[in-house]
Design an enzyme around this catalytic site. Structure first.
Site, PDB file in Angstrom:
ATOM      1  N   LYS A   1       7.519  76.813  22.609  1.00 18.11           N
ATOM      2  CA  LYS A   1       7.613  78.063  21.842  1.00 18.11           C
ATOM      3  C   LYS A   1       7.542  79.261  22.787  1.00 18.11           C
ATOM      4  O   LYS A   1       6.737  79.280  23.714  1.00 18.11           O
ATOM      5  CB  LYS A   1       6.492  78.134  20.803  1.00 18.11           C
ATOM      6  CG  LYS A   1       6.689  77.161  19.642  1.00 18.11           C
ATOM      7  CD  LYS A   1       5.612  77.350  18.598  1.00 18.11           C
ATOM      8  CE  LYS A   1       5.616  76.220  17.579  1.00 18.11           C
ATOM      9  NZ  LYS A   1       6.595  76.372  16.515  1.00 18.11           N
TER      10      LYS A   1
ATOM     11  N   GLU B   1      -0.396  76.596   7.809  1.00 15.94           N
ATOM     12  CA  GLU B   1       0.910  76.294   7.213  1.00 15.94           C
ATOM     13  C   GLU B   1       0.800  76.418   5.694  1.00 15.94           C
ATOM     14  O   GLU B   1      -0.263  76.169   5.128  1.00 15.94           O
ATOM     15  CB  GLU B   1       1.329  74.862   7.556  1.00 15.94           C
ATOM     16  CG  GLU B   1       1.510  74.620   9.037  1.00 15.94           C
ATOM     17  CD  GLU B   1       2.005  73.206   9.311  1.00 15.94           C
ATOM     18  OE1 GLU B   1       3.198  73.044   9.528  1.00 15.94           O
ATOM     19  OE2 GLU B   1       1.187  72.267   9.275  1.00 15.94           O
TER      20      GLU B   1
ATOM     21  N   HIS C   1      -1.169  69.945  19.561  1.00 20.72           N
ATOM     22  CA  HIS C   1      -0.744  71.347  19.586  1.00 20.72           C
ATOM     23  C   HIS C   1      -1.908  72.316  19.843  1.00 20.72           C
ATOM     24  O   HIS C   1      -1.830  73.185  20.709  1.00 20.72           O
ATOM     25  CB  HIS C   1      -0.065  71.741  18.270  1.00 20.72           C
ATOM     26  CG  HIS C   1       1.091  70.856  17.889  1.00 20.72           C
ATOM     27  ND1 HIS C   1       1.941  70.312  18.809  1.00 20.72           N
ATOM     28  CD2 HIS C   1       1.540  70.425  16.684  1.00 20.72           C
ATOM     29  CE1 HIS C   1       2.861  69.590  18.182  1.00 20.72           C
ATOM     30  NE2 HIS C   1       2.637  69.639  16.902  1.00 20.72           N
TER      31      HIS C   1
HETATM   32  C1  BG6 Z   1       4.248  68.732  13.818  1.00 20.38           C
HETATM   33  C2  BG6 Z   1       3.313  68.141  12.812  1.00 20.38           C
HETATM   34  O1  BG6 Z   1       3.991  68.217  15.091  1.00 20.38           O
HETATM   35  O2  BG6 Z   1       4.086  70.145  13.840  1.00 20.38           O
HETATM   36  C3  BG6 Z   1       3.563  68.734  11.448  1.00 20.38           C
HETATM   37  O3  BG6 Z   1       3.495  66.732  12.772  1.00 20.38           O
HETATM   38  C4  BG6 Z   1       3.514  70.237  11.494  1.00 20.38           C
HETATM   39  O4  BG6 Z   1       2.621  68.244  10.495  1.00 20.38           O
HETATM   40  C5  BG6 Z   1       4.400  70.766  12.616  1.00 20.38           C
HETATM   41  O5  BG6 Z   1       3.953  70.731  10.246  1.00 20.38           O
HETATM   42  C6  BG6 Z   1       4.211  72.268  12.790  1.00 20.38           C
HETATM   43  O6  BG6 Z   1       5.170  72.749  13.692  1.00 20.38           O
HETATM   44  P1  BG6 Z   1       5.667  74.249  13.618  1.00 20.38           P
HETATM   45  O7  BG6 Z   1       6.580  74.389  14.795  1.00 20.38           O
HETATM   46  O8  BG6 Z   1       6.391  74.376  12.312  1.00 20.38           O
HETATM   47  O9  BG6 Z   1       4.456  75.101  13.690  1.00 20.38           O
END
Ligand code: BG6
Length: 481
Positions: free
Chosen positions: A177, A211, A235
């Site tokens: 990102k 989210e 993450h």
């Molecule tokens: C993924 C997870 O690695 O990352 C998901 O498995 C999550 O559950 C996603 O929704 C979130 O990614 P981003 O880029 O949309 O923040």
């Protein structure tokens, strides 16, 4: 700038990730002129397609997941002409000889394992056996990279049997990102922040990845993982490492990854009462978590908040608060660096209060609206006397960079890095193992005491206990908005 000529084989080439992210991403790189005219993308999976059928599938995928780019049909035709398909049985013999004839020996060769980790070992072995990969080839693997330390070690060993660590690209798409990389640019490209980047000046740091989506159609996978394995181990841990690490001596793969690894190794064991697990309940006509995963007795967490300490000289005494969850009130990922108040107030003004905090806060916004704000304390304009308020110095990157400065998305950038042979933004095997080594005892603790997650309302900021985690320390979370 076009990258070197390449053959990219995507195992799982008909799957969700390939259709949703990898191929639309490659198409955007094609449109940006980065794909050499003779580069080839070879989809490989079990389903029966010929080249034309596969191109049709990908045409539909690009139209569905990037409708804007797909409007340029001439470009899309050009891109699809570089695609081909081979039916491959990862555990059998079918397709491997064909693949061996398709992949050219004299170009960059990359093999993307966009399949479940159960197949990583089989694919690695067959690529080797059929002499398709050589010592210069690269393999790309996706999370989940294991579900605990033992399984991650086994996966690393399976890959290491045929590939050197310098050939293995473990993707954590958060590292691709734009703003995550900006985090390093801000920290190590300016003199302004780094002298203050320690427990003497920083009160605490918050990392939020919120989210609005639920677990959707991924219930089967998610219910066996939960937020800890799905988001925190990878993450959030990566974000924490980039925020907390020492300056690497250069922006290179081992220099950066060595420093990240030191952060994970310095994490203190988390006390049970410093963790809050949550699960979203049903609301109005929206199903709750348990209905979504079709498991009425599920104790898997869809939300987690925790307080961490890093036991080293720089961070002793500065807590890190992490939280992530699904079905929260807004989609918002940000890191807030909350500085300590000025040591002494010379103004005859109410000091740092909850409604009028006087402190510098650096907010690094990852999504949406990537950018940074820095709260500074100033005099409230127009008032008699010295009344102080906090105002944000706002820098939305899109505005600052101007029209058309659309950054490539995480997958585009990372795949191009694979072709360039740059591992800096990929996780090394020891990093992944260290992260599991830290995660495992926490999960085992929940299992041992049959921990039950707190229910929270969809559209909220998570369970009340998560707010209390901060309140107990006289701090509060940034609003999720
Ligand atoms: C993924 C997870 O690695 O990352 C998901 O498995 C999550 O559950 C996603 O929704 C979130 O990614 P981003 O880029 O949309 O923040």
């Amino acid at each position: 700038i076009p990258v070197d000529e390449f053959d990219l084989v995507i195992f799982g080439g008909t799957g969700d990730l390939a259709r949703r992210k990898i191929l639309p991403g490659l198409f955007r790189r094609y449109c940006a002129g980065q794909m050499p005219p003779n580069a080839r993308i070879i989809g490989a999976a079990r389903s029966d397609y010929d080249d034309a059928g596969y191109r049709d599938l990908i045409r539909l995928a690009v139209a569905e997941f990037d409708a804007d780019s797909a409007k340029d049909t001439a470009k899309l035709d050009g891109f699809l002409a570089q695609l081909s398909y081979v039916t491959v049985d990862a555990r059998g013999t079918q397709g491997w000889d064909t693949l061996a004839t398709l992949v050219r020996p004299d170009v960059v060769k990359a093999f993307y394992f966009s399949v479940g980790p159960g197949l990583f070992g089989d694919l690695a072995e067959r690529l080797h056996l059929h002499e398709i990969a050589d010592s210069a080839s690269r393999i790309v693997v996706e999370k989940p990279f294991g579900r605990d330390l033992d399984s991650a070690k086994a996966l690393n060993a399976d890959l290491a049997a045929h590939f050197d660590e310098t050939q293995i690209y473990r993707i954590d798409h958060y590292l691709g990102k734009e703003t995550v990389q900006n985090l390093m640019a801000v920290r190590f490209g300016n003199v302004l922040f780094e002298p203050l980047w320690n427990s003497q000046y920083i009160d605490h740091i918050q990392i939020t990845v919120a989210e609005t989506v639920g677990v959707g159609g991924r219930g089967g996978y998610y219910d066996k993982s939960g937020a800890m394995r799905d988001m925190v181990q990878n993450h959030l841990m990566q974000l924490l490492c980039l925020i907390a690490m020492e300056p690497p001596n250069k922006f290179g793969p081992d220099a950066v990854r060595d420093e990240k690894l030191k952060v994970i190794r310095a994490l203190e064991a988390v006390q049970a009462h410093h963790i809050v697990r949550g699960q979203y309940g049903p609301l109005a006509d929206e199903q709750g978590y348990r209905e979504d995963v079709e498991n009425a007795r599920s104790f898997t967490e869809s939300f987690i908040a925790m307080k961490l300490h890093i036991a080293n000289w720089r961070w002793a005494g500065t807590p890190f608060y992490l939280r992530t969850g699904k079905r929260l009130k807004a989609q918002s990922s940000e890191i807030a660096v909350v500085f300590k108040p000025a040591p002494h107030s010379i103004f005859d003004d109410e000091t740092d209060t909850e409604n009028n905090p006087k402190r510098n806060v650096l907010i690094i916004k990852l999504q949406p609206n990537e950018g940074m704000t820095l709260d500074v304390t100033i005099k409230e304009p127009g008032q008699g006397g010295m009344r102080l308020i906090n105002v944000p110095l706002d820098m939305t990157f899109a505005e600052a960079l101007g029209e058309g400065a659309q950054a490539p998305d995480a997958y585009e950038r990372l795949i191009m890095d694979v072709i360039r042979g740059n591992q800096t933004l990929f996780m090394r095997g020891d990093e992944v193992e260290a992260a599991w080594g830290w995660t495992d005892p926490i999960i085992e603790g929940w299992q041992a005491r049959s921990d039950v997650p707190k229910t929270y309302d969809s559209g909220s900021a998570g369970p009340e206990d998560a707010l209390m985690l901060m309140h107990r320390d006289n701090r509060r979370w940034m609003e999720i908005k």
